[in-house]
Design a protein around this motif. Structure first.
Motif, PDB file in Angstrom:
ATOM      1  N   ASP A  45       0.834  -1.205   0.000  1.00 38.90           N
ATOM      2  CA  ASP A  45       0.000   0.000   0.000  1.00 38.90           C
ATOM      3  C   ASP A  45       0.868   1.253   0.000  1.00 38.90           C
ATOM      4  OD1 ASP A  45      -2.654  -1.024   0.041  1.00 38.90           O
ATOM      5  OD2 ASP A  45      -2.247  -1.746   2.062  1.00 38.90           O
ATOM      6  N   PHE A  46       1.903   1.214   0.818  1.00 40.39           N
ATOM      7  CA  PHE A  46       2.819   2.346   0.903  1.00 40.39           C
ATOM      8  C   PHE A  46       3.517   2.576  -0.430  1.00 40.39           C
ATOM      9  CE2 PHE A  46       7.480   2.933   1.644  1.00 40.39           C
ATOM     10  CZ  PHE A  46       7.453   4.313   1.700  1.00 40.39           C
ATOM     11  N   ALA A  47       4.085   1.508  -0.987  1.00 35.65           N
ATOM     12  CA  ALA A  47       4.822   1.645  -2.239  1.00 35.65           C
ATOM     13  C   ALA A  47       3.911   2.161  -3.349  1.00 35.65           C
ATOM     14  CB  ALA A  47       5.425   0.299  -2.631  1.00 35.65           C
ATOM     15  N   TYR A  48       2.687   1.679  -3.371  1.00 38.93           N
ATOM     16  CA  TYR A  48       1.743   2.046  -4.422  1.00 38.93           C
ATOM     17  C   TYR A  48       1.428   3.539  -4.395  1.00 38.93           C
ATOM     18  CZ  TYR A  48      -2.512   1.856  -7.260  1.00 38.93           C
ATOM     19  OH  TYR A  48      -3.452   2.054  -8.220  1.00 38.93           O
ATOM     20  N   GLU A  49       1.201   4.064  -3.209  1.00 38.56           N
ATOM     21  CA  GLU A  49       0.830   5.475  -3.129  1.00 38.56           C
ATOM     22  C   GLU A  49       2.046   6.400  -3.171  1.00 38.56           C
ATOM     23  OE1 GLU A  49      -1.977   6.789  -0.293  1.00 38.56           O
ATOM     24  OE2 GLU A  49      -3.154   4.936  -0.366  1.00 38.56           O
ATOM     25  N   TRP A  50       3.176   5.896  -2.723  1.00 39.28           N
ATOM     26  CA  TRP A  50       4.326   6.782  -2.500  1.00 39.28           C
ATOM     27  C   TRP A  50       5.262   6.879  -3.700  1.00 39.28           C
ATOM     28  CZ3 TRP A  50       9.619   5.625  -2.121  1.00 39.28           C
ATOM     29  CH2 TRP A  50      10.407   6.672  -1.606  1.00 39.28           C
ATOM     30  N   ALA A  51       5.528   5.734  -4.338  1.00 35.96           N
ATOM     31  CA  ALA A  51       6.651   5.680  -5.279  1.00 35.96           C
ATOM     32  C   ALA A  51       6.318   6.274  -6.648  1.00 35.96           C
ATOM     33  CB  ALA A  51       7.102   4.232  -5.446  1.00 35.96           C
ATOM     34  N   ASP A  52       7.360   6.743  -7.328  1.00 35.04           N
ATOM     35  CA  ASP A  52       7.244   7.141  -8.729  1.00 35.04           C
ATOM     36  C   ASP A  52       7.528   5.939  -9.626  1.00 35.04           C
ATOM     37  OD1 ASP A  52       7.033   9.810  -7.947  1.00 35.04           O
ATOM     38  OD2 ASP A  52       9.210  10.018  -7.911  1.00 35.04           O
ATOM     39  N   TYR A  53       8.401   5.086  -9.123  1.00 35.20           N
ATOM     40  CA  TYR A  53       8.839   3.951  -9.922  1.00 35.20           C
ATOM     41  C   TYR A  53       9.003   2.750  -8.997  1.00 35.20           C
ATOM     42  CZ  TYR A  53      10.907   1.845 -14.067  1.00 35.20           C
ATOM     43  OH  TYR A  53      11.133   1.069 -15.164  1.00 35.20           O
ATOM     44  N   VAL A  54       8.603   1.594  -9.478  1.00 34.03           N
ATOM     45  CA  VAL A  54       8.613   0.410  -8.619  1.00 34.03           C
ATOM     46  C   VAL A  54       9.321  -0.756  -9.302  1.00 34.03           C
ATOM     47  CG1 VAL A  54       7.160  -1.289  -7.447  1.00 34.03           C
ATOM     48  CG2 VAL A  54       6.422   1.085  -7.572  1.00 34.03           C
ATOM     49  N   TYR A  55      10.154  -1.434  -8.526  1.00 35.10           N
ATOM     50  CA  TYR A  55      10.696  -2.715  -8.966  1.00 35.10           C
ATOM     51  C   TYR A  55      10.089  -3.789  -8.084  1.00 35.10           C
ATOM     52  CZ  TYR A  55      14.388  -0.314 -11.560  1.00 35.10           C
ATOM     53  OH  TYR A  55      15.076   0.456 -12.442  1.00 35.10           O
ATOM     54  N   VAL A  56       9.555  -4.832  -8.690  1.00 35.88           N
ATOM     55  CA  VAL A  56       9.051  -5.947  -7.896  1.00 35.88           C
ATOM     56  C   VAL A  56      10.088  -7.062  -7.957  1.00 35.88           C
ATOM     57  CG1 VAL A  56       7.184  -7.581  -7.551  1.00 35.88           C
ATOM     58  CG2 VAL A  56       6.693  -5.309  -8.471  1.00 35.88           C
ATOM     59  N   LEU A  57      10.575  -7.453  -6.785  1.00 36.69           N
ATOM     60  CA  LEU A  57      11.571  -8.512  -6.726  1.00 36.69           C
ATOM     61  C   LEU A  57      10.947  -9.795  -6.219  1.00 36.69           C
ATOM     62  CD1 LEU A  57      13.552  -5.954  -6.662  1.00 36.69           C
ATOM     63  CD2 LEU A  57      15.134  -7.518  -5.587  1.00 36.69           C
ATOM     64  N   HIS A  58      11.376 -10.894  -6.804  1.00 38.78           N
ATOM     65  CA  HIS A  58      10.893 -12.183  -6.328  1.00 38.78           C
ATOM     66  C   HIS A  58      12.000 -13.203  -6.526  1.00 38.78           C
ATOM     67  CE1 HIS A  58       8.214 -15.210  -5.047  1.00 38.78           C
ATOM     68  NE2 HIS A  58       8.133 -15.810  -6.215  1.00 38.78           N
ATOM     69  N   ARG A  59      12.383 -13.843  -5.463  1.00 38.81           N
ATOM     70  CA  ARG A  59      13.443 -14.856  -5.502  1.00 38.81           C
ATOM     71  C   ARG A  59      14.676 -14.397  -6.279  1.00 38.81           C
ATOM     72  NH1 ARG A  59      10.171 -20.470  -5.996  1.00 38.81           N
ATOM     73  NH2 ARG A  59       9.022 -20.203  -4.076  1.00 38.81           N
ATOM     74  N   GLY A  60      15.134 -13.197  -5.953  1.00 35.04           N
ATOM     75  CA  GLY A  60      16.382 -12.734  -6.537  1.00 35.04           C
ATOM     76  C   GLY A  60      16.285 -12.231  -7.963  1.00 35.04           C
ATOM     77  N   LYS A  61      15.045 -12.013  -8.432  1.00 37.26           N
ATOM     78  CA  LYS A  61      14.893 -11.508  -9.795  1.00 37.26           C
ATOM     79  C   LYS A  61      13.902 -10.353  -9.811  1.00 37.26           C
ATOM     80  CE  LYS A  61      15.885 -15.358 -12.811  1.00 37.26           C
ATOM     81  NZ  LYS A  61      15.355 -16.582 -13.357  1.00 37.26           N
ATOM     82  N   VAL A  62      14.077  -9.449 -10.774  1.00 38.66           N
ATOM     83  CA  VAL A  62      13.070  -8.407 -10.974  1.00 38.66           C
ATOM     84  C   VAL A  62      11.969  -9.017 -11.831  1.00 38.66           C
ATOM     85  CG1 VAL A  62      12.607  -6.172 -12.009  1.00 38.66           C
ATOM     86  CG2 VAL A  62      14.777  -6.571 -10.845  1.00 38.66           C
TER      87      VAL A  62
END
Lengths: 263, 434
Positions: B199-216
């Protein structure tokens, strides 16, 4: 409120907090040395009274707080004074107690020895309390630096002081976690749990130290823990003279009274 | 140019865990960047590469476009520009007092005593903890320790600030306060955070990287990225989830993707249907005029027929009406700059303008309000809250630094473009200007 809050708040706000910490360390240090080398209880008793007066009247520590703090060393001293005379056998007998088939004899030498020990405990405690109640920990470290105590030693003291509280927190958390799962329900379990806690604490300390080191590196750590000393009281001539004279007087008192016995 | 970049970064911990498996990311200047991922996704490991604590097993880190080298001078210049705040402040604070801890970084940069002192003072002020300067760290609360840890990094005046899980361990109010603080900081710096708070990242960020198991697994603007976060063991932002549930039932305008509560509400309001209170007996199909009053809408018969609203359905005491045109908002938003604040003048303004609702924008305004004992709305999204209140017929007042007025007005106008707008008025030293 935790005891460290109480102590730290007096150290910050007491009336002697603005005196240069080097002087206070010097004063307490010379008092401690005198106490240890004194062969008669006179000088230690004088030191105890002087330090107590300084704390109560000059620093403005409330009587109740000071007395409460003193109960710890006092509770240890009292049994010593009562029992020690019976354990030094050679000498002039003062009192004989018969208990079952045994006979206990208290000697004059024993009593003198006990009084010396008690006076040393009280004088030593009062000197340490003097530092604790009047000087914030940060100021003590600053004074140690300015007195040219090796940096490695001071840095270790600082880190120990800081991480001691982190360690206590961690230990308390683990202890609670063990207790709620009945880790201390029986004597045997207590041993196992405590061993587990201790070894775990050691491992966690190691992990923590790695994190702390990374954090230091991130802030440009280059081998020494340097930071600013802010607004520390400066040494002044009159204060230095006063403390030096007083220390010399203590030494002289100990020397003059070296053969004086109380009983 | 990107200040920091990684290319095909791989890292394997000594125990064999492959924490990063080919991560390529970039920190653009003056952005708010969030690295989102569940526990163990590799966020912290990546951050430790950003400041050269860990060395990649394969791939490279680029600092100002050049491959980072790991000699002392290069690392020092990197750490002068990139500051990292660790998740657990207890790992970071080591000095006997707060001020001393904050002075550690500047000292390592080899600054003069006077410069160090000036920087410490500035950093403590920005972090809002000037009064803690002489306290030992172990007497502070968790939130306070976090601020000290940040001040310690801010004192080095880095261009980029990276924070590992900055919200972890804070209570809701502490979180909102901290987000506000991050927003203040983001005006001057590039900020990157690692977080699993979607929720925080969604409202706050201009740009987002989603990481999962060491990968974007996804990257982009929050609106583009967050449809896919379930793939990374995360739940979608609540605002988005709620909106989709409404939209699927035909209760919100489709295809909007609201980024906060305000836009969510607008997506429902813009459907053109309202439930209004009706005192008179209104019949279906009757023309009515709508009036907004503090927190409710009244429907009144409009025999002239000029009103664009008609009753769709009559209920007991209420009517469902069409509201194609927008209901003229009766409420107002007052902007009140905090410079030269005078308590008496402020109270007078509150009374004169019949203010119902006070909010604050930025930490400075919040601190002022706390000092003056002004009752405030909950922190965060202050501007949106004020607009919603104004649309509902209240008089809302927003305390803010004068320097933010222009930007705020622009933002409010852009939110409401194409719809009826509540009046925005700037109050200054008793003299009003629209």
């Amino acid at each position: 409120m935790h005891i460290e809050h109480v102590l730290e708040s007096y150290a910050h706000s007491g009336r002697l907090s603005s005196v240069a910490p080097q002087l206070k360390l010097l004063l307490a240090g010379s008092a401690l040395v005198t106490t240890v080398f004194s062969t008669s209880p006179v000088a230690p008793i004088f030191i105890f009274l002087a330090m107590s007066t300084a704390l109560l009247l000059l620093a403005g520590i409330p009587h109740r707080v000071y007395l409460a703090t003193l109960t710890a060393p006092a509770s240890f001293t009292l049994p010593v004074v009562l029992l020690m005379p019976f354990f030094i056998a050679s000498g002039e007998p003062l009192l004989t107690v018969k208990l079952f088939s045994h006979t206990f004899v208290a000697t004059r030498e024993g009593l003198n020895e006990a009084l010396l020990l008690a006076s040393r405990v009280l004088a030593g405690s009062a000197s340490l309390f003097f530092i604790i109640f009047t000087t914030p920990t940060a100021a003590i470290f600053a004074a140690m630096r300015s007195l040219r105590i090796p940096a490695l030693f001071v840095e270790m003291c600082m880190l120990i002081y800081r991480f001691l509280f982190v360690l206590i927190d961690e230990a308390e958390r683990m202890l609670k976690a063990q207790k709620i799962r009945l880790g201390y329900a029986s004597y045997r379990r207590s041993f196992d749990s405590f061993a587990l806690l201790a070894s775990n604490l050691f491992l966690r300390s190691y992990l923590r130290s790695e994190h702390a080191f990374a954090a230091l590196e991130a802030r440009g750590y280059r081998g020494n823990l340097e930071f600013s000393e802010f607004g520390r009281a400066r040494l002044n001539l009159s204060g230095t003279l006063l403390v030096t004279t007083f220390s010399a007087l203590l030494a002289a008192l100990a020397y003059v009274t070296r053969n004086l016995e109380l009983v | 140019m990107n200040i920091l970049e990684t290319r095909e970064l791989e890292y394997q911990y000594p125990d064999g865990t492959r924490a990063l498996r080919g991560v390529s990311v970039a920190l653009r200047t003056n952005n708010k960047i969030a690295f989102v991922g569940s526990n163990g996704a590799g966020k912290s490991t990546l951050f430790l590469h950003f400041i050269g604590i860990l060395r990649p097993s394969r791939g490279e880190v680029l600092f100002r476009g050049k491959t980072l080298r790991y000699d002392k001078a290069s690392l020092l210049s990197l750490r002068r520009s990139v500051g990292m705040v660790f998740q657990n402040p207890d790992d970071q604070l080591f000095a006997p007092t707060v001020a001393q801890d904050v002075s550690f970084g500047p000292k390592n940069l080899g600054m003069s005593e006077a410069e160090v002192e000036a920087r410490v003072r500035r950093a403590l002020k920005i972090a809002g903890i000037e009064e803690l300067a002489d306290k030992p760290p172990h007497l502070l609360s968790y939130g306070q320790k976090k601020r000290v840890a940040i001040a310690g990094v801010l004192a080095m005046e880095p261009e980029v600030l990276i924070l590992d899980e900055p919200l972890a361990g804070l209570d809701p109010a502490g979180k909102r306060r901290f987000i506000e603080f991050l927003n203040d900081l983001a005006k001057r710096k590039t900020i990157a955070v690692a977080t699993h708070d979607v929720d925080f990242a969604y409202e706050w960020a201009d740009y987002v990287y989603v990481l999962h198991r060491g990968k974007v697994v996804a990257e982009g603007e929050p609106k583009e990225v967050f449809q896919e976060v379930t793939r990374a063991n995360l739940s979608p932002p609540r605002v988005l989830e709620f909106y989709e549930a409404l939209a699927e039932l035909g209760l919100a305008t489709p295809g909007i993707q609201p980024s906060n509560m305000f836009e969510l509400v607008r997506s429902v309001a813009s459907l053109g249907v309202r439930v209004a209170l009706a005192e008179d007996n209104l019949k279906e199909g009757e023309a009515v005029s709508l009036e907004v009053e503090k927190g409710r809408i009244l429907a009144k018969p409009s025999p002239g027929g000029e009103a664009s609203s008609r009753v769709i359905k009559a209920l007991d005491g209420r009517v469902v009406v069409s509201a194609n045109g927008n209901i003229p908002p009766k409420g107002k938003v007052y902007l009140y700059p905090i410079e030269n604040f005078d308590a008496l003048a402020f109270r007078e303004a509150l009374a004169k303008h019949e203010v119902d609702f006070v909010a604050s924008l930025g930490s400075e305004a919040r601190l002022l309000a706390e000092r003056e004992g002004i009752e405030l709305a909950p922190e965060g999204a202050a501007l949106e809250r004020c607009l919603l209140k104004a649309l509902a017929g209240y008089y809302a007042l927003l305390l803010l630094p004068g320097s933010l007025i222009e930007e705020t007005v622009k933002k409010m106008r852009s939110y409401l473009s194409g719809t009826a707008q509540p009046e925005i008025e700037i109050l200054r030293d008793g003299g009003d200007e629209a």
